[in-house]
Every structure is written in structure tokens, then in C-alpha cells.
Design a protein around this motif. Structure first.
Motif, PDB file in Angstrom:
ATOM      1  N   GLU A  34      55.904  40.249  22.672  1.00 22.40           N
ATOM      2  CA  GLU A  34      55.013  40.277  23.753  1.00 22.40           C
ATOM      3  C   GLU A  34      54.359  38.933  23.992  1.00 22.40           C
ATOM      4  O   GLU A  34      53.712  38.444  23.041  1.00 22.40           O
ATOM      5  CB  GLU A  34      54.093  41.389  23.728  1.00 22.40           C
ATOM      6  N   ARG A  35      54.110  38.634  25.166  1.00 21.52           N
ATOM      7  CA  ARG A  35      53.191  37.422  25.738  1.00 21.52           C
ATOM      8  C   ARG A  35      52.097  37.690  26.700  1.00 21.52           C
ATOM      9  O   ARG A  35      51.461  37.152  26.466  1.00 21.52           O
ATOM     10  CB  ARG A  35      54.011  36.179  26.064  1.00 21.52           C
ATOM     11  N   CYS A  36      52.479  38.622  27.426  1.00 14.54           N
ATOM     12  CA  CYS A  36      51.456  38.774  28.656  1.00 14.54           C
ATOM     13  C   CYS A  36      51.341  40.622  28.802  1.00 14.54           C
ATOM     14  O   CYS A  36      52.229  41.075  28.870  1.00 14.54           O
ATOM     15  CB  CYS A  36      52.057  37.996  29.964  1.00 14.54           C
ATOM     16  N   ALA A  37      50.126  40.700  29.134  1.00 15.67           N
ATOM     17  CA  ALA A  37      49.925  42.478  29.548  1.00 15.67           C
ATOM     18  C   ALA A  37      49.866  42.499  30.968  1.00 15.67           C
ATOM     19  O   ALA A  37      49.402  43.687  31.360  1.00 15.67           O
ATOM     20  CB  ALA A  37      48.789  42.768  28.635  1.00 15.67           C
ATOM     21  N   GLY A  38      50.005  41.501  31.728  1.00 18.91           N
ATOM     22  CA  GLY A  38      49.733  41.508  33.429  1.00 18.91           C
ATOM     23  C   GLY A  38      48.315  42.009  33.780  1.00 18.91           C
ATOM     24  O   GLY A  38      48.008  42.967  34.381  1.00 18.91           O
ATOM     25  N   CYS A  39      47.370  41.356  32.924  1.00 22.45           N
ATOM     26  CA  CYS A  39      45.948  41.912  33.333  1.00 22.45           C
ATOM     27  C   CYS A  39      45.543  41.639  34.674  1.00 22.45           C
ATOM     28  O   CYS A  39      44.586  42.091  35.087  1.00 22.45           O
ATOM     29  CB  CYS A  39      45.000  41.145  32.300  1.00 22.45           C
ATOM     30  N   GLY A  40      46.232  40.608  35.534  1.00 20.75           N
ATOM     31  CA  GLY A  40      45.966  40.482  36.893  1.00 20.75           C
ATOM     32  C   GLY A  40      44.698  39.201  36.860  1.00 20.75           C
ATOM     33  O   GLY A  40      44.514  39.134  38.064  1.00 20.75           O
TER      34      GLY A  40
HETATM   35  S1  SF4 Z   1      47.649  37.365  32.827  1.00 23.14           S
HETATM   36 FE1  SF4 Z   1      46.385  38.512  31.477  1.00 23.14          FE
HETATM   37  S2  SF4 Z   1      47.583  39.364  29.910  1.00 23.14           S
HETATM   38 FE2  SF4 Z   1      48.916  37.866  31.046  1.00 23.14          FE
HETATM   39  S3  SF4 Z   1      48.760  36.088  29.709  1.00 23.14           S
HETATM   40 FE3  SF4 Z   1      47.333  35.958  31.223  1.00 23.14          FE
HETATM   41  S4  SF4 Z   1      45.277  36.700  30.212  1.00 23.14           S
HETATM   42 FE4  SF4 Z   1      47.012  37.515  29.113  1.00 23.14          FE
END
Ligand code: SF4
Ligand code: SF4
Lengths: 222, 142
Positions: free
Chosen positions: A130-136
């Protein structure tokens, strides 16, 4: 990309138990890369289902196909005939693909053959993480290009915590402490001063906590 | 099929060593069971999960993969990959309650004609003792 993992065969068997004409529909994009839902996996799963039914003395007909991208209506329009022709669709796309099919074909039962696991990358053949949680609201500019939201076990924005030891996270010696990686990388980039900035409390509204997210670009809408 | 069960075993043989050992066995007039049907492949690593499953689905009672000796793959690691894949497919067979022993992998050198015949006999006897694959297929059509 979206990384998925095929559901356990027993669970799939149960889901399709009352159907005799099944379209197993893969997606040739993300989930094909994680060897979970591409044409290759469609063929393997279809073969297993046929063998299982044969041994149970039950008839089954399986149509095998894969869309190029199941999350786009224009790509799933092309399988209309196949969808019409079956009792049920067992989709091997991610949850987005499954829902796109369900939206496009409201009269058809669409079943998920995969668990959509995460947004991530192929570390090496056979290993995805996993690399990104889509935090927005991406903060990678402040963290040396490493995401603490997806990769810190506590999602800390001002890490590391006291459990970081020898570069590993306290939850397991197999898990890298991403905050250690962030520090190492910022040091290598001569940007250690970035750590002096204290992250304020993050706005999680854009992260789905404000309801289902949607993006509208007026200049593009018809 | 009436009377004694004669298993059908599909052998995927790498074009390099294992196929040479089969040829050598033939030219030396060594006997091995005719239950073994050989398919030559460029490297045993090219045999995918689907090829093994399709063989079993379409009438083979057993499948064996024959690759070059460890460390001797012409494509560096095809035989190691094949060994892992065989393990993976054995697990899939387990989910179907099909005996895992119906699938096996061997490493063999080009000079080992005798070993080739022994493997052919061993595989045939293992599958014979398991009986026909529990799929409702008319084996006589194959
Ligand atoms: S968008 Fe949010 S969850 Fe995704 S890589 Fe950037 S900080 Fe991390
Ligand atoms: S449906 Fe779309 S997002 Fe999902 S795996 Fe396929 S291409 Fe990727």
C-alpha cells in the motif's frame, strides 16, 4: 493502481451456487497487474468452477471475458451482449468496476470475485504494498515523498512515535517505520528542516468523512 | 473405459534436457509406459497454472512437469518458478478436493534416460493408484 486479491474459492462457490450461466468478467488494468482479476485469472477461475460443478454433477456454462477497464462506462458498454446472455456476472474487477457494472446493468446481479485491497504498487514480482490512502489532501511534499497516512501504522502526521526501533514499527519487525524512512530520505535530500514544521490537525472532510466524495469540473460537464 | 484403469498422464517437458533424455530413452529402446503423453515446451517455466488446470479439466488423470536440473535452466530460473507454480496449483487442487499427488515436478538432465523412464513409471503408478480423476469426463475420447 488498485491492488486486489481473489476471494476464497469457497466464498465464490457459495455466491454463484444458484446460477448456471455465469459471465466471469475480468479487468485488464489494475487488477490484472496484481494477478487477481485479469484475463489469466478469469480463465483459471472459470476452469476451477467448471471442474467443481462437474464433480458435483451440476451443469454450468461459463462465459469468459475481460474488459479493458471496468470502471469506465464506455468500456463496459461493449460487453452488453455477454451481460444480457448470462444469469449473473462474477466480476473480477475492483469494487469500482463491480459498481460500474451494477449501475450500467441495473437488472443484472453483479457479484464481486475480488477483495479490493488497497492503492499501491508492485514492490517486486509477487509482492504488492500500500502507498496511498486517498486522503484527498496530499502532504507528500512535506514528507519526502513517503506517505505516513497510508504507511504509518498509527497514521501519525508528526512522527515517529516512541515505538520506532531500529527502523522498524512496533507492530512488527517486518514492518518498516515510515517515519524513519521519511527522516532518512529528508536527510539525504538535505531537507531535514521540514521536520520542524508541526502538522496542524488534518482536515479529514476531504477524506470521505464528509460523505461520498465527488469531483465536478464545470468546464468539462455537458 | 471397461476393465483395468489406464491413467492418462500429461508430461510437460522442457525442450532442453528432459526432452533429450526422453529421446535418448527412445533411441536406446528403453521402455516407459505409454500412459505418458509428452508436450514439449521451450522452458518448464512457460507452463502456466491454466495449462495444468486445462489438462486436468479435459481428461488427464495426472500432470507432470519435467524441467532441467536446478541451476541449469537455460533461462536462468524457469525451473524454480515452475516448482513454485506447481505448489500453487496443488493448493488450487486442494480447494477442489482433487488429490494433489496428481501433479508433480521433476528435474532431469539430458543424459538421464534411465531416470526419465523411472519417473514415467513412478508417475503412472501414482496416478493409477489414485484412480481416474474425479471429473465426469469420458476418458476414451482423448
Ligand atoms: S493523498 Fe494522502 S494518503 Fe495519498 S499519498 Fe498523499 S498524503 Fe498519503
Ligand atoms: S475497474 Fe478500473 S480501477 Fe478497477 S481494476 Fe479495473 S481499471 Fe483499475
Amino acid at each position: 493502481m488498485i491492488v486486489g486479491q481473489q476471494k476464497d474459492f469457497e466464498e465464490i462457490k457459495k455466491m454463484i451456487s444458484s446460477y448456471n450461466r455465469i459471465l466471469v468478467l475480468g479487468c485488464q488494468t489494475c487488477v490484472a497487474v496484481s494477478f487477481a482479476g485479469g484475463m489469466r485469472e478469469v480463465e483459471i477461475l472459470a476452469s476451477m468452477i467448471r471442474m467443481d460443478r462437474k464433480m458435483a454433477g451440476q451443469d454450468i456454462e461459463i462465459i469468459e471475458d475481460a474488459t479493458l477497464r471496468q470502471c469506465d462506462f464506455e468500456f463496459i458498454d461493449s460487453v452488453e451482449n455477454l451481460v444480457d446472455d448470462c444469469d449473473v456476472v462474477l466480476s473480477l474487477a475492483c469494487g469500482v468496476g463491480v459498481q460500474a457494472l451494477a449501475e450500467r446493468y441495473p437488472d443484472k446481479v453483479i457479484l464481486p470475485g475480488l477483495n479490493t485491497s488497497f492503492m499501491g504498487l508492485t514492490e517486486k514480482m509477487g509482492v504488492w504494498s500500500e502507498r496511498c490512502a486517498g486522503c484527498g489532501n496530499c502532504i507528500l511534499d512535506k514528507t519526502g515523498g513517503l506517505c505516513p497516512i497510508a504507511r504509518c501504522s498509527k497514521g501519525l502526521l508528526n512522527g515517529p512515535c516512541g515505538g520506532s526501533m531500529d527502523g522498524k514499527c512496533e507492530i512488527s519487525s517486518d514492518v518498516d517505520c515510515v517515519w524513519q524512512l521519511i527522516i532518512d530520505r529528508l536527510r539525504a535530500l538535505n531537507q531535514l528542516e521540514k521536520l520542524e514544521e508541526i502538522f496542524p490537525i488534518k482536515d479529514w472532510d476531504v477524506s470521505g468523512h464528509g460523505g461520498t466524495r465527488k469531483i465536478i469540473r464545470e468546464d468539462l460537464t455537458a | 473405459m471397461e476393465g483395468k484403469f489406464e491413467p492418462l498422464v500429461l508430461a510437460f517437458c522442457c525442450n532442453y534436457c528432459p526432452s533429450c533424455s526422453a529421446d535418448l530413452a527412445g533411441s536406446a529402446k528403453m521402455q516407459y509406459p505409454s500412459n505418458i503423453r509428452i508436450i514439449k515446451v521451450p522452458c518448464i517455466g512457460t507452463v502456466g497454472t491454466i495449462h495444468i488446470l486445462k489438462a486436468l479439466e479435459n481428461g488427464a488423470d495426472g500432470v507432470c512437469l519435467m524441467g532441467c536440473l536446478e541451476g541449469k535452466c537455460e533461462y536462468s530460473s524457469g525451473n524454480y518458478r515452475a516448482r513454485k507454480r506447481v505448489q500453487y496449483v496443488k493448493n488450487l487442487l486442494g480447494k477442489l478436493s482433487i488429490e494433489k499427488e496428481r501433479l508433480e515436478i521433476y528435474n532431469i538432465s539430458a543424459a538421464e534416460a534411465r531416470k526419465f523412464c523411472e519417473i514415467a513409471r513412478e508417475v503412472t503408478e501414482t496416478v493409477r493408484s489414485l484412480g481416474p480423476i474425479p471429473l465426469k469426463i469420458d476418458n476414451s475420447k482423448i
